[in-house]
Structures are given as C-alpha cells and as structure tokens.
Design a protein around this motif. Sequence first.
Motif, mmCIF file in Angstrom:
data_model
loop_
_atom_site.group_PDB
_atom_site.id
_atom_site.type_symbol
_atom_site.label_atom_id
_atom_site.label_comp_id
_atom_site.label_asym_id
_atom_site.label_seq_id
_atom_site.Cartn_x
_atom_site.Cartn_y
_atom_site.Cartn_z
ATOM 1 N N UNK A 181 0.844 -1.188 0.000
ATOM 2 C CA UNK A 181 0.000 0.000 0.000
ATOM 3 C C UNK A 181 0.889 1.251 0.000
ATOM 4 N N UNK A 182 0.488 2.255 -0.770
ATOM 5 C CA UNK A 182 1.272 3.482 -0.892
ATOM 6 C C UNK A 182 0.731 4.543 0.054
ATOM 7 N N UNK A 183 1.647 5.170 0.789
ATOM 8 C CA UNK A 183 1.304 6.227 1.741
ATOM 9 C C UNK A 183 2.027 7.507 1.350
ATOM 10 N N UNK A 184 1.319 8.611 1.409
ATOM 11 C CA UNK A 184 1.931 9.914 1.145
ATOM 12 C C UNK A 184 2.113 10.708 2.429
ATOM 13 N N UNK A 185 1.439 10.260 3.487
ATOM 14 C CA UNK A 185 1.519 10.955 4.771
ATOM 15 C C UNK A 185 1.040 10.021 5.869
ATOM 16 N N UNK A 186 1.206 10.480 7.093
ATOM 17 C CA UNK A 186 0.678 9.754 8.242
ATOM 18 C C UNK A 186 0.104 10.792 9.218
ATOM 19 N N UNK A 187 -1.041 10.472 9.784
ATOM 20 C CA UNK A 187 -1.730 11.358 10.704
ATOM 21 C C UNK A 187 -1.439 10.926 12.138
ATOM 22 N N UNK A 188 -0.756 11.772 12.896
ATOM 23 C CA UNK A 188 -0.391 11.449 14.263
ATOM 24 C C UNK A 188 -1.328 12.079 15.289
ATOM 25 N N UNK A 189 -2.526 12.445 14.891
ATOM 26 C CA UNK A 189 -3.458 13.087 15.826
ATOM 27 C C UNK A 189 -3.836 12.167 16.987
ATOM 28 N N UNK A 190 -3.620 10.876 16.829
ATOM 29 C CA UNK A 190 -3.875 9.936 17.911
ATOM 30 C C UNK A 190 -2.957 10.139 19.109
ATOM 31 N N UNK A 191 -1.913 10.941 18.949
ATOM 32 C CA UNK A 191 -1.041 11.256 20.081
ATOM 33 C C UNK A 191 -1.841 11.871 21.227
ATOM 34 N N UNK A 192 -2.870 12.626 20.873
ATOM 35 C CA UNK A 192 -3.718 13.282 21.879
ATOM 36 C C UNK A 192 -4.443 12.273 22.761
ATOM 37 N N UNK A 193 -4.649 11.068 22.269
ATOM 38 C CA UNK A 193 -5.413 10.057 22.998
ATOM 39 C C UNK A 193 -4.551 9.099 23.813
ATOM 40 N N UNK A 196 1.506 3.265 18.263
ATOM 41 C CA UNK A 196 0.372 3.228 19.184
ATOM 42 C C UNK A 196 -0.654 4.309 18.828
ATOM 43 N N UNK A 197 -0.168 5.481 18.448
ATOM 44 C CA UNK A 197 -1.064 6.604 18.137
ATOM 45 C C UNK A 197 -1.865 6.369 16.864
ATOM 46 N N UNK A 198 -1.266 5.677 15.903
ATOM 47 C CA UNK A 198 -1.920 5.472 14.606
ATOM 48 C C UNK A 198 -2.554 4.095 14.470
ATOM 49 N N UNK A 199 -2.248 3.197 15.416
ATOM 50 C CA UNK A 199 -2.700 1.806 15.352
ATOM 51 C C UNK A 199 -2.143 1.098 14.111
ATOM 52 N N UNK A 200 -0.959 1.512 13.720
ATOM 53 C CA UNK A 200 -0.255 0.876 12.608
ATOM 54 C C UNK A 200 0.895 0.065 13.203
ATOM 55 N N UNK A 201 1.411 -0.898 12.459
ATOM 56 C CA UNK A 201 2.533 -1.685 12.997
ATOM 57 C C UNK A 201 3.795 -0.825 13.126
#
Length: 122
Positions: A42-54, A90-95
């Motif tokens: 899968x191709x990714x252009x960015x990652x959202x780290x907004x889960x850091x708040x949680x 942990x913030x993104x629930x990605x490996x």
Amino acid sequence: MEKVTDLRPGISTELAVTNTENVQEDSSYLVVFRKPFVFEGKTYESVDLSGLEDLSAADMIAANKIMERGGTVNVLPEMSLEYACIISARATRMPVEFFRALPPKDALKVKNRVTNFLYAED
C-alpha cells in the motif's frame, strides 16, 4: 467550512473558505512524506499522528518497557527515534514496522513531530 460565491458579474465560481486556524491545528499532526512510501503493498503519502492526543502515561511506560526488553537503555527515551516509532505506532494503530521502514528524513520528521508534541507547552 463556509462557502462564498464570487459576486463579480458573469463569474459563478464558488470558493471554499476554511478557518485557517483550524487547518493549522489539524495539520500539525500530519506528517507528509518527501515521496510516496510503499509498505506491505500500500502506498502512503503521509501519516496522521493526531492519535497522540489520545495516548496516556501507560502508553509511554509500555514504550519504555518495549525498548528495555530490546536491550535499549536510554536516559531520555522520548528523544530517541526508536521511542518515536513505538509511540507513533500506538497513536496510529499501525505496525511499528511501518515507522521503522520509513526513509531516514521521513522517520526524523515523525520523530520531531512526536518530540514536539511531548515537549510543547499548551
């Protein structure tokens, strides 16, 4: 988002107007990669780290334990790239392997974003 219609005669263009303060706040967690990154097909252009708040202190302690079990002892673990990868996972629930596989400059962007989040004053 507020829609504003151009009032000039003969022009019927609608312009999308957003509150730039909200955009900056929302995008402060978005890490845009220098070039598309392929992980597990899968191709990714960015990652959202907004889960850091949680996250909680328990997540930080778990990250420290993971590092210690791997043999890493660090006086300031939150300043390390390895810690940033674990916390980002942990913030993104990605490996965590996703973050470990990033190219160096993108990995440092993620690390800097995590470090800035942890040390920034509100």
